[in-house]
Write a protein that holds these residues in place. Structure first.
Motif, PDB file in Angstrom:
ATOM      1  N   HIS A  45       0.877  -0.973  -0.076  1.00  0.00           N
ATOM      2  CA  HIS A  45      -0.008  -0.008   0.019  1.00  0.00           C
ATOM      3  C   HIS A  45       0.753   1.160   0.027  1.00  0.00           C
ATOM      4  N   THR A  46       0.387   2.171  -0.784  1.00  0.00           N
ATOM      5  CA  THR A  46       0.818   3.486  -0.679  1.00  0.00           C
ATOM      6  C   THR A  46       0.174   4.635  -0.051  1.00  0.00           C
ATOM      7  N   LEU A 117      -3.719   2.120  -2.970  1.00  0.00           N
ATOM      8  CA  LEU A 117      -3.502   3.389  -2.620  1.00  0.00           C
ATOM      9  C   LEU A 117      -4.406   3.839  -1.495  1.00  0.00           C
ATOM     10  N   VAL A 237       1.848   3.849  -6.946  1.00  0.00           N
ATOM     11  CA  VAL A 237       1.100   2.823  -6.617  1.00  0.00           C
ATOM     12  C   VAL A 237       1.854   1.488  -7.036  1.00  0.00           C
ATOM     13  N   LYS A 240       5.226   0.865  -6.192  1.00  0.00           N
ATOM     14  CA  LYS A 240       5.495   0.477  -4.694  1.00  0.00           C
ATOM     15  C   LYS A 240       6.733   1.069  -3.967  1.00  0.00           C
TER      16      LYS A 240
END
Length: 515
Positions: A45-46, A117, A237, A240
């Motif tokens: 996840h970003t 995201l 995203v 990563k």
């Protein structure tokens, strides 16, 4: 261990060594712990945060990106009191828990390009509510990607540039700036605003940032003006890398601050410091005065051991020179003199060093004062006892004096007996007087024992004076050796430790810095 974890460990070790020497860099532990916590959640996840001032349109952008009214939008007053999160794709509850965010919206696969995201809508950083500003500052330090949202009216605000962008100029790779509401501008004004914002970003130390034009108002074709922002977020995203780049930027920023706090270390020439330090401490300890007392004590002890017995007792009524040693040491081991010597050494040790290491070297020397005073006092007293060992010839000379006194006593008693016999018994005592080669033994024993004893005492006294001078030279040399040992153990060895730690910190910081 990943490269980031290794760098964090090196950073923590460097901070520990710096703190040991009083060089404290703010928030090192916080950054290390936050970074380790973020790494535990992985990079699937970003976390991107929409950060902006009142009315900049953060909530409208969040709604447009989500495709649903998940946040209440306003124009002129702060409407976001609590940070809101929108998760695209898989849920990120653990990550959001670690960020302390409770207001959450999960969109699943609403926009596959943005899957992974976590988009945050933060309170306004210029809010009149202190808690809102604190929340912004807290999350700006935690998120992977910062999206600064401004508009044509506020893009030049000092609170944005001086308050956030300039302090975060080392984090340009994990920031983006959006000039929102460009729908209110004609094409020429839009170009002018974007160019001016670009100029301000360069002045902020962020030349790599190209501001994005954005608008949440649908155009003639029905689409909004956020395609470029969506593209940037989708790229982040997909890569990563935002979390890794954010942590790396945090580390590099700390590395810069650590280097600035520590400064350049100087190569301390211990041998250059040693001579003046030993001379100063020897003077402070009164080495010459103590050596003179040792010599005087040697002469007194020699007289008591080898002087003429009928007179040596007179020496016992005089105070022993080393009986004044405590007073002499207390007087000559002046704290002011020790302090002056250590200050001079501290200044020399810090010469050529910068900032923190200069202070650490000086403090190490100055803080040794009490230990130096105590060690000198104890060491000199102990060394004096070693120096008081009597020479081996004193014993035979003392025995010879006793023998000569016995001889003189025999002669004296013999003469006394003869005198009493003649006086009271009227006996002719010539028959009781032994002679050797015509010399009567009784007076010869008396006079010879006393005369030889006086001669032996005189020769021994001369030898004692010569031995006293030799003992003074020996005492000076050995006391200076003791002072040098104190200087080494209490001042120069710890200073060597500072130098070694400075070198180790340089290695750790260099290892923690990005290549």
């Amino acid at each position: 261990m990943t490269d980031l974890q290794r760098r964090l460990d090196l950073l923590a070790d460097a901070a520990t060594l710096l703190a040991r020497h009083g060089i404290v860099v703010d928030d090192v532990d916080g950054v290390v712990e936050r970074s380790r916590g973020r790494l535990r959640h992985g990079t699937d996840h970003t976390v991107a945060a929409l950060v902006g001032s009142t009315g900049s349109g953060k909530s409208s952008i969040l709604n447009a990106m989500a495709g649903a009214p998940v946040a209440r939008a306003g124009v002129t007053r702060p409407t976001t009191a609590i940070t809101q999160a929108v998760t695209f794709g898989d849920t990120a509850d653990g990550l959001l828990d670690s960020l302390g965010i409770t207001q959450r919206h999960h969109l699943g696969d609403a926009d596959p390009a943005l899957s992974g995201l976590v988009l945050l809508d933060l309170p306004d950083f210029d809010s009149v509510t202190v808690a809102h500003r604190l929340e912004v500052d807290r999350l700006v330090a935690l998120v992977d990607l910062m999206v600064w949202v401004t508009d044509p009216q506020k893009y030049g605000d000092e609170s944005l540039h001086a308050g956030y962008l300039q302090p975060l100029s080392t984090h340009g790779d994990v920031m983006q700036v959006v000039l929102n509401k460009v729908d209110t501008l004609d094409p020429a004004a839009r170009r002018e605003c974007l160019a001016d914002l670009r100029r301000l970003l360069v002045a902020d130390g962020l030349p790599q940032l190209e501001p994005i034009a954005g608008s949440t108002i649908p155009g003639p074709d029905g689409s909004d003006g956020l395609d470029e922002l969506r593209g940037v977020l989708a790229a982040e995203v997909n890569a990563k890398q935002a979390a890794i780049e954010r942590i790396s930027a945090d580390i590099d920023e700390l590395v810069t601050r650590m280097r600035s706090a520590a400064g350049a270390r100087a190569g301390v020439d211990v041998e250059r410091l040693r001579g003046p330090l030993v001379d100063g401490l020897a003077a402070a300890a009164g080495v010459d005065a103590v050596a003179a007392l040792v010599a005087a004590q040697h002469r007194r002890d020699a007289t008591l051991a080898t002087g003429w017995p009928p007179l040596r007792w007179i020496r016992r009524f005089r105070r022993a020179p080393l009986g004044r040693l405590r007073t002499t040491v207390d007087n000559t081991l002046a704290v002011a003199e020790v302090s002056r010597t250590l200050r001079s050494t501290a200044a020399a040790a810090a010469d050529g060093a910068d900032a923190g290491w200069a202070h650490a070297a000086s403090a190490t020397v100055r803080d040794s004062q009490d230990a130096v005073v105590e060690a000198l006092d104890t060491g000199i007293s102990r060394q004096v006892q070693v120096l008081r060992q009597p020479p081996r010839w004193w014993g035979p000379v003392s025995g010879l004096h006793r023998l000569l006194l016995v001889v003189a006593a025999v002669g004296g008693l013999w003469l006394l007996g003869l005198a009493l016999a003649e006086t009271f018994l009227l006996i002719d005592t010539d028959a009781f007087v032994l002679r050797w080669r015509g010399v009567a033994l009784p007076p010869a024993l008396l006079i010879g024992g006393l005369a030889v004893g006086i001669v032996v005492a005189a020769v021994a006294g001369l030898a004692a004076r010569v031995g006293g001078r030799r003992q003074a030279r020996r005492a000076t040399a050995q006391l200076r050796e003791q002072v040098a040992a104190v200087a080494d153990s209490q001042v120069l060895d710890p200073l060597d430790g500072v130098r070694d730690d400075a070198g180790r910190v340089d290695e750790l910081i260099a290892g923690a810095a990005s290549r």
